[in-house]
Design a protein around this motif. Structure first.
Motif, mmCIF file in Angstrom:
data_model
loop_
_atom_site.group_PDB
_atom_site.id
_atom_site.type_symbol
_atom_site.label_atom_id
_atom_site.label_comp_id
_atom_site.label_asym_id
_atom_site.label_seq_id
_atom_site.Cartn_x
_atom_site.Cartn_y
_atom_site.Cartn_z
ATOM 1 N N ILE A 1 0.858 -1.186 0.000
ATOM 2 C CA ILE A 1 0.000 0.000 0.000
ATOM 3 C C ILE A 1 0.894 1.236 0.000
ATOM 4 O O ILE A 1 1.693 1.431 0.909
ATOM 5 C CB ILE A 1 -0.928 0.008 1.233
ATOM 6 N N THR A 2 0.768 2.054 -1.040
ATOM 7 C CA THR A 2 1.643 3.226 -1.119
ATOM 8 C C THR A 2 0.953 4.363 -1.859
ATOM 9 O O THR A 2 0.085 4.133 -2.701
ATOM 10 C CB THR A 2 2.999 2.855 -1.774
ATOM 11 N N GLY A 3 1.341 5.593 -1.492
ATOM 12 C CA GLY A 3 0.778 6.773 -2.148
ATOM 13 C C GLY A 3 -0.635 7.104 -1.709
ATOM 14 O O GLY A 3 -1.332 7.876 -2.354
ATOM 15 N N GLU A 4 -1.062 6.550 -0.578
ATOM 16 C CA GLU A 4 -2.453 6.735 -0.125
ATOM 17 C C GLU A 4 -2.544 7.701 1.060
ATOM 18 O O GLU A 4 -1.609 7.835 1.839
ATOM 19 C CB GLU A 4 -3.043 5.388 0.318
ATOM 20 N N LYS A 5 -3.717 8.305 1.179
ATOM 21 C CA LYS A 5 -3.976 9.224 2.290
ATOM 22 C C LYS A 5 -4.906 8.550 3.293
ATOM 23 O O LYS A 5 -6.007 8.145 2.940
ATOM 24 C CB LYS A 5 -4.637 10.497 1.766
ATOM 25 N N PHE A 6 -4.453 8.480 4.536
ATOM 26 C CA PHE A 6 -5.222 7.794 5.583
ATOM 27 C C PHE A 6 -5.722 8.770 6.645
ATOM 28 O O PHE A 6 -5.160 9.854 6.824
ATOM 29 C CB PHE A 6 -4.351 6.731 6.264
#
Ligand code: NDP
Length: 251
Positions: A240-245
């Motif tokens: 999981i990469t480049g995501e906003k949590f």
């Protein structure tokens, strides 16, 4: 969902994780929580006394011995970051995790009246220091089998809001830094995932400064929002990469 995430007790065993702003607030709790799950934590921060206190708490809890790394992100230069990298390279040869957490609020005031000096200070600590530290750490992150970089955002880093000035802009830029780095690291040569995390309203000094009239009891303590901090740092978020949590579910 991540809200119900139950990390294994040894989730971060054998991992070396750096936390910036580790002396207080969310950063302190994240450092304690990472150590509790088996990590050796590098405690980066400005106030040495606070870092020593966290170090002692980690020691008396019987977690892996921490490393104290005093650094003022306001004044640190590229040479200082190079020295940090050299020291980690010599002692460990890699870095498995980096939580960019340190930050300052600056002034809450309309742009029309925003003090340019404060603007520069906020940008330096909340953005430029992240870039410089990340740049110095990339070879060490690459040397890890499975590394994770987390940038700390804010709700005003995703939707601008009146009076949040440099803080909001620095958080938007942090999201841009996250996306750019994630895209660069997204290949077979690199094992690093890169994401951003908005803690949401949390009971800390910064929150109190931003909302002095608010009842602090309204907001969860940092301990209550650690699920996403652990999930993103540990192997369960592999790929999981480049995501906003968000650390707190919006209700
Ligand atoms: P705190 O003010 O409680 O803690 C901030 C930490 O950053 C402290 O450990 C502080 O060290 C460190 N820091 C500040 N300036 C420097 C510097 N020049 N060099 C090194 N370290 C520095 O804030 P929070 O725990 O509330 O915030 C943590 C992160 O979460 C921040 O990025 C913030 O923007 C973000 N956030 C927080 C929210 C909240 O409701 N609390 C909501 C949304 C985002 P020292 O004490 O030594 O100065």
């Amino acid at each position: 969902t991540i809200e119900n995430y139950e990390p294994a007790s040894n989730l971060l065993e054998g991992r070396l994780i750096m936390v910036t702003g580790a002396g207080d607030g969310i950063g302190k709790t994240a450092a304690m929580s990472y150590a509790a799950h088996g990590a050796t934590v590098i405690l980066l921060g400005k106030t040495i006394k606070k870092l020593e206190k966290v170090y002692d708490e980690i020691e008396s809890a019987g977690y892996p011995e921490a490393v104290i790394l005093p650094l003022d992100l306001q004044g640190a230069t590229a040479a200082d970051y190079a020295t940090v990298a050299e020291r980690i390279e010599e002692d460990f040869g890699r870095l498995d995790g980096l939580l960019h957490n340190a930050g300052i609020l600056g002034d809450l005031t309309p742009l029309e009246h925003y003090d340019p000096e404060t603007w520069n200070k906020v940008m330096q600590v909340n953005l430029t220091a992240e870039f410089l530290l990340t740049q110095a750490m990339i070879p060490l992150l690459r040397a890890s089998q499975d590394s994770s970089v987390i940038f700390t955002s804010s709700s005003v880093g995703r939707k601008g809001r009146a009076h949040w000035g440099a803080y909001a802009v620095s958080k938007f830029a942090t999201e841009g830094l996250m996306e750019t780095l994630a895209d660069e690291m997204d290949d077979k040569r690199n094992n690093a995932r890169v994401n951003s995390l908005n803690p949401g309203a949390t009971r800390t000094y910064m929150r109190h400064m931003a909302y002095p009239a608010e009842d602090p009891g309204r907001n969860p303590k940092p301990e209550a929002i650690m699920g996403t901090y652990l999930y993103l740092m540990g192997p369960d978020s592999r790929g999981i990469t480049g995501e906003k949590f968000d650390a707190q579910v919006k209700r």
